[in-house]
Write an enzyme that holds these catalytic residues in place. Structure first.
Site, PDB file in Angstrom:
ATOM      1  N   GLY A   8     -15.885 -50.580  11.465  1.00  0.00           N
ATOM      2  CA  GLY A   8     -15.575 -49.880  12.707  1.00  0.00           C
ATOM      3  C   GLY A   8     -16.825 -49.237  13.275  1.00  0.00           C
ATOM      4  N   CYS A   9     -17.942 -49.932  13.127  1.00  0.00           N
ATOM      5  CA  CYS A   9     -19.260 -49.349  13.436  1.00  0.00           C
ATOM      6  C   CYS A   9     -19.466 -49.063  14.919  1.00  0.00           C
ATOM      7  CB  CYS A   9     -20.376 -50.256  12.926  1.00  0.00           C
ATOM      8  SG  CYS A   9     -20.429 -51.894  13.696  1.00  0.00           S
ATOM      9  N   LYS A  12     -16.586 -44.560  18.227  1.00  0.00           N
ATOM     10  CA  LYS A  12     -17.300 -43.283  18.355  1.00  0.00           C
ATOM     11  C   LYS A  12     -17.676 -42.714  16.993  1.00  0.00           C
ATOM     12  CE  LYS A  12     -15.340 -41.945  22.828  1.00  0.00           C
ATOM     13  NZ  LYS A  12     -14.501 -40.949  23.562  1.00  0.00           N
ATOM     14  N   ALA A 110      -7.153 -37.573   4.400  1.00  0.00           N
ATOM     15  CA  ALA A 110      -6.700 -37.432   5.780  1.00  0.00           C
ATOM     16  C   ALA A 110      -7.747 -36.754   6.642  1.00  0.00           C
ATOM     17  CB  ALA A 110      -5.396 -36.639   5.825  1.00  0.00           C
ATOM     18  N   ASN A 111      -8.622 -35.995   6.014  1.00  0.00           N
ATOM     19  CA  ASN A 111      -9.689 -35.303   6.742  1.00  0.00           C
ATOM     20  C   ASN A 111     -10.879 -35.180   5.815  1.00  0.00           C
ATOM     21  OD1 ASN A 111     -11.297 -32.981   7.863  1.00  0.00           O
ATOM     22  ND2 ASN A 111      -9.683 -33.033   9.402  1.00  0.00           N
ATOM     23  N   HIS A 143      -5.326 -32.272  19.402  1.00  0.00           N
ATOM     24  CA  HIS A 143      -6.375 -33.294  19.434  1.00  0.00           C
ATOM     25  C   HIS A 143      -6.549 -33.827  20.852  1.00  0.00           C
ATOM     26  CE1 HIS A 143      -5.781 -33.350  15.036  1.00  0.00           C
ATOM     27  NE2 HIS A 143      -7.014 -33.818  14.996  1.00  0.00           N
ATOM     28  N   HIS A 144      -7.589 -34.632  21.025  1.00  0.00           N
ATOM     29  CA  HIS A 144      -7.926 -35.218  22.315  1.00  0.00           C
ATOM     30  C   HIS A 144      -6.855 -36.199  22.784  1.00  0.00           C
ATOM     31  CE1 HIS A 144      -9.064 -38.834  20.026  1.00  0.00           C
ATOM     32  NE2 HIS A 144      -9.598 -37.987  19.173  1.00  0.00           N
ATOM     33  N   LYS A 147      -6.130 -39.852  20.993  1.00  0.00           N
ATOM     34  CA  LYS A 147      -5.612 -40.022  19.630  1.00  0.00           C
ATOM     35  C   LYS A 147      -4.226 -40.640  19.687  1.00  0.00           C
ATOM     36  CE  LYS A 147      -4.983 -37.545  15.255  1.00  0.00           C
ATOM     37  NZ  LYS A 147      -5.827 -38.492  14.504  1.00  0.00           N
ATOM     38  N   THR A 154      -4.184 -34.969   9.112  1.00  0.00           N
ATOM     39  CA  THR A 154      -4.559 -33.677   8.532  1.00  0.00           C
ATOM     40  C   THR A 154      -3.375 -32.724   8.501  1.00  0.00           C
ATOM     41  OG1 THR A 154      -6.829 -33.942   9.308  1.00  0.00           O
ATOM     42  CG2 THR A 154      -6.120 -31.708   8.747  1.00  0.00           C
TER      43      THR A 154
END
Length: 252
Positions: A8-9, A12, A110-111, A143-144, A147, A154
């Site tokens: 997933g390079c 972001k 998860a985080n 979150h943004h 998402k 989390t």
């Protein structure tokens, strides 16, 4: 030198982690995998892990849930340790994670941040004291607007930490809008907010009759997750097969 492949390079987070790996002593970003190839990188990028012919020691995954099944299968065949940062996995996928961990080292969290993982530990201690005293427990995460999964991994991990401390006796309530009744005594409410470019905010509320105790964590940039992922990759590269999490990386 630990050689890392970023799965997933071109996303972001993939770009943030790639830069951090390149700046970390003793680590090298050797290759990347991404379906989107329209970005220049200082390392070779392949459409799939199966296509990668560059020697690597460990994989960091920050892609999406739909890509995880194929990733786990490829890592198993190539005997590559994998740091699995992608959230929103199904129960079936979580079972596959457990199965493949018998063959390769897998670190799933998860985080990835130090602060969140310390908070998970503190929540267990708080729940053991406050739940028997009659405190209600609620989680609010923000979150943004990009998402796709809700509630966040989390937030679920926080609820799981609390519930683990309480012998799994509590249920989770994700939406009260269709109910007209008071909350159950043994439930944990989880609410999700999506908007703007909020990186990540989590608030855990212990509400008693005459006092309220709140635990919170705010991420101001994606760098906090990248730092944890890079540390996890360094930890996992030389481990035996098994299922690990950030508590194994961080010495509390």
């Amino acid at each position: 030198m630990v050689k890392v492949l970023m799965h997933g390079c071109n996303g972001k987070m993939g770009q943030v982690i790639s830069r951090m790996v390149s700046e970390t002593e003793g680590m090298e970003l050797a290759a990347g995998v991404d379906k989107f190839l329209g970005r220049e990188n200082p390392y070779p990028v392949f459409e799939s892990l199966e296509d990668c012919d560059v020697p690597v020691d460990v994989v960091i995954d920050f892609s999406n849930a739909s890509a995880v099944d194929r990733l786990l299968e490829a890592c198993g065949k190539k005997k590559l340790p994998v740091v699995l940062c992608t959230t929103g996995l199904s129960e079936g996928q979580l079972e596959k994670v457990k199965e493949i961990s018998a063959v390769i080292p897998v670190l799933r969290s998860a985080n990835m941040s130090l602060g969140v993982n310390l908070l998970l530990k503190l929540l267990k201690d708080a729940a053991k004291v406050l739940a028997p005293a009659g405190f209600d427990m609620e989680i609010v995460e923000k979150h943004h607007n990009q998402k796709v999964d809700a509630p966040s991994g989390t937030a679920i991990a926080m609820a799981d930490s609390i519930n683990e401390a309480l012998n799994g006796e509590y249920t989770y309530n994700y939406d009260r809008s269709g109910e007209r009744k008071k909350r159950e005594k043994k439930e944990i409410g989880i609410a999700a907010v999506r908007g703007g470019n909020i990186v990540g905010e989590h608030e855990v509320i212990f509400a008693g009759e005459d006092e309220v105790i709140e635990f919170g964590h705010t991420a101001y940039s994606k760098a906090v997750f990248a730092k944890g992922a890079v540390a996890a990759a360094g930890f996992l590269a030389a481990r035996e097969p098994g299922l690990y999490d950030m508590s194994d990386v961080i010495d509390f």
